[in-house]
Design an enzyme around this catalytic site. Sequence first.
Site, PDB file in Angstrom:
ATOM      1  N   GLU A  95       0.826  -1.199   0.000  1.00 41.54           N
ATOM      2  CA  GLU A  95       0.000   0.000   0.000  1.00 41.54           C
ATOM      3  C   GLU A  95       0.862   1.252   0.000  1.00 41.54           C
ATOM      4  O   GLU A  95       1.945   1.266   0.577  1.00 41.54           O
ATOM      5  CB  GLU A  95      -0.928  -0.026   1.220  1.00 41.54           C
ATOM      6  N   CYS A 108       3.548   8.543   0.678  1.00 37.52           N
ATOM      7  CA  CYS A 108       4.072   7.641   1.698  1.00 37.52           C
ATOM      8  C   CYS A 108       4.173   6.263   1.041  1.00 37.52           C
ATOM      9  O   CYS A 108       3.157   5.701   0.632  1.00 37.52           O
ATOM     10  CB  CYS A 108       3.121   7.628   2.894  1.00 37.52           C
ATOM     11  N   CYS A 115       6.489  -7.015   6.915  1.00 39.21           N
ATOM     12  CA  CYS A 115       7.622  -6.484   7.694  1.00 39.21           C
ATOM     13  C   CYS A 115       8.111  -7.564   8.647  1.00 39.21           C
ATOM     14  O   CYS A 115       7.310  -8.338   9.180  1.00 39.21           O
ATOM     15  CB  CYS A 115       7.173  -5.261   8.493  1.00 39.21           C
ATOM     16  N   CYS A 119       7.031  -4.710  15.927  1.00 37.56           N
ATOM     17  CA  CYS A 119       6.524  -3.592  16.731  1.00 37.56           C
ATOM     18  C   CYS A 119       5.059  -3.926  17.039  1.00 37.56           C
ATOM     19  O   CYS A 119       4.260  -4.106  16.114  1.00 37.56           O
ATOM     20  CB  CYS A 119       6.608  -2.292  15.955  1.00 37.56           C
ATOM     21  N   CYS A 122       1.804  -2.041  15.545  1.00 37.87           N
ATOM     22  CA  CYS A 122       1.731  -1.744  14.106  1.00 37.87           C
ATOM     23  C   CYS A 122       1.060  -2.878  13.348  1.00 37.87           C
ATOM     24  O   CYS A 122       1.406  -4.055  13.521  1.00 37.87           O
ATOM     25  CB  CYS A 122       3.144  -1.522  13.562  1.00 37.87           C
ATOM     26  N   CYS A 340      -0.677   6.052   9.711  1.00 44.60           N
ATOM     27  CA  CYS A 340       0.541   5.370  10.172  1.00 44.60           C
ATOM     28  C   CYS A 340       0.196   4.071  10.873  1.00 44.60           C
ATOM     29  O   CYS A 340      -0.622   4.052  11.779  1.00 44.60           O
ATOM     30  CB  CYS A 340       1.285   6.205  11.215  1.00 44.60           C
TER      31      CYS A 340
HETATM   32  N1  SAH Z   1       9.611   0.672   9.566  1.00 46.33           N
HETATM   33  C1  SAH Z   1       9.703   2.104   9.503  1.00 46.33           C
HETATM   34  C2  SAH Z   1       8.657   2.775   8.629  1.00 46.33           C
HETATM   35  C3  SAH Z   1       7.201   2.359   8.794  1.00 46.33           C
HETATM   36  S1  SAH Z   1       6.140   2.937  10.024  1.00 46.33           S
HETATM   37  C4  SAH Z   1       9.650   2.683  10.899  1.00 46.33           C
HETATM   38  O1  SAH Z   1       9.325   1.962  11.811  1.00 46.33           O
HETATM   39  O2  SAH Z   1       9.974   3.855  11.054  1.00 46.33           O
HETATM   40  C5  SAH Z   1       5.928   4.649   9.998  1.00 46.33           C
HETATM   41  C6  SAH Z   1       5.623   5.201  11.409  1.00 46.33           C
HETATM   42  O3  SAH Z   1       4.328   4.828  11.900  1.00 46.33           O
HETATM   43  C7  SAH Z   1       6.626   4.704  12.446  1.00 46.33           C
HETATM   44  O4  SAH Z   1       7.029   5.764  13.239  1.00 46.33           O
HETATM   45  C8  SAH Z   1       5.783   3.732  13.255  1.00 46.33           C
HETATM   46  O5  SAH Z   1       6.303   3.535  14.536  1.00 46.33           O
HETATM   47  C9  SAH Z   1       4.439   4.421  13.247  1.00 46.33           C
HETATM   48  N2  SAH Z   1       3.313   3.546  13.605  1.00 46.33           N
HETATM   49  C10 SAH Z   1       3.220   2.214  13.479  1.00 46.33           C
HETATM   50  N3  SAH Z   1       2.024   1.773  13.901  1.00 46.33           N
HETATM   51  C11 SAH Z   1       1.342   2.859  14.308  1.00 46.33           C
HETATM   52  C12 SAH Z   1       0.030   3.069  14.819  1.00 46.33           C
HETATM   53  N4  SAH Z   1      -0.808   2.061  14.991  1.00 46.33           N
HETATM   54  N5  SAH Z   1      -0.350   4.333  15.107  1.00 46.33           N
HETATM   55  C13 SAH Z   1       0.488   5.375  14.894  1.00 46.33           C
HETATM   56  N6  SAH Z   1       1.728   5.240  14.410  1.00 46.33           N
HETATM   57  C14 SAH Z   1       2.156   4.002  14.127  1.00 46.33           C
END
Ligand code: SAH
Length: 356
Positions: A95, A108, A115, A119, A122, A340
């Site tokens: 996406e 974006c 992945c 985390c 996410c 995000c």
């Molecule tokens: N792997 C990379 C890029 C992808 S995520 C990274 O971790 O930076 C882009 C951003 O969204 C990251 O800062 C991540 O921590 C954040 N993110 C992930 N899940 C989220 C959620 N449920 N709500 C808000 N931000 C989130």
Amino acid sequence: MQVPTKTDIRQLSLAELEAFFIAQGDKKFRAKQVYDWLWNKSLKNFDDMTNISLSTREMLKAHFVINHVRVDVMQHSVDGTIKNAVKLHDDKIVESVLIPTEKRITACVSSQVGCSLDCNFCATARLKRMRNLQPDEIYDQVVAIKEEAEQFFQRPLTNIVFMGMGEPLLNYANVLAAIEKITSPEGLGMAPRRITLSTVGIPKMIRRMADEEVKFNLAVSLHSAINETRSRLMPINDKSPLEELAEALVYWYQKTQRRVTYEYVIWQGINDDERHARALVKFCRHIPSKVNIIQYNPIDEGDFRQAAQEAVDMYVRILEENGIVAKVRRSRGQDIDAACGQLANKNEVATLVEKK
Ligand code: SAH
């Protein structure tokens, strides 16, 4: 016997394409013409290369394919955000998101299918890592968004963030090759300072980027400056704790003189107290930086809850009192799961469930 599959012509560099033409007894400059069609004009068919002779086009077709990505589903949010589900040549889906604001249109983009990091807040993490994206698959996502910016907003694409699915630093070579195409005059000619790579923070790779003197911006998903909390949120922190991350960031700053952005979500009962805010201030002292406080986008009925407004205000106050720039980012495209951490091929998952 296995049928040999044709090479995707866009895996070749200009130099490799030139070598190919010379080996075919053709002129070297043809390579440049073809390259221009492939990248600058994003052609999807050899037959559309009108300044290339028919016989050369047939020769190219005999050797190569053009594995273009296709926007499979496009969703529009009430706030203007657009989410593309992009189908790759092997039917996998990633996406990408177009985020319009008053001054900018940001793309974006994803760097991996799924992945490998876990985390636990996410949605993409739930997909696990299926494969890395090729440079052209990353580039094509940008081109699709650029075209949508022109079509729906009559405005140019201004910024690119690697904040879609995947961890860009675990697909480093391909992400860098894509950025090279995006910034080169034969590609989109965008300025590197309009590009931001976001990472969980892999020290070894941050040092490597610094050594290579990359010209784009770096964002690090911090979420906590206390090891115990960060490890609970992001298991990668066990492997590379904050001290190591900080050392790599100091190295980055010494080499590039570029300020880093920390992405930070504040969750109820997890990091919404003053101790965490003060630890963040201390972490920010390592190098010039700014903090983007991102709103949490719920991904399920789980334990994570966006912190109260008072906690967000407390963070902003403490950061500002200490001279650190903090911006609170409004969530965009939540209604279409484009915000995000919400990118998880929900449509595809939904169709799969329906088909059962
Ligand atoms: N792997 C990379 C890029 C992808 S995520 C990274 O971790 O930076 C882009 C951003 O969204 C990251 O800062 C991540 O921590 C954040 N993110 C992930 N899940 C989220 C959620 N449920 N709500 C808000 N931000 C989130």
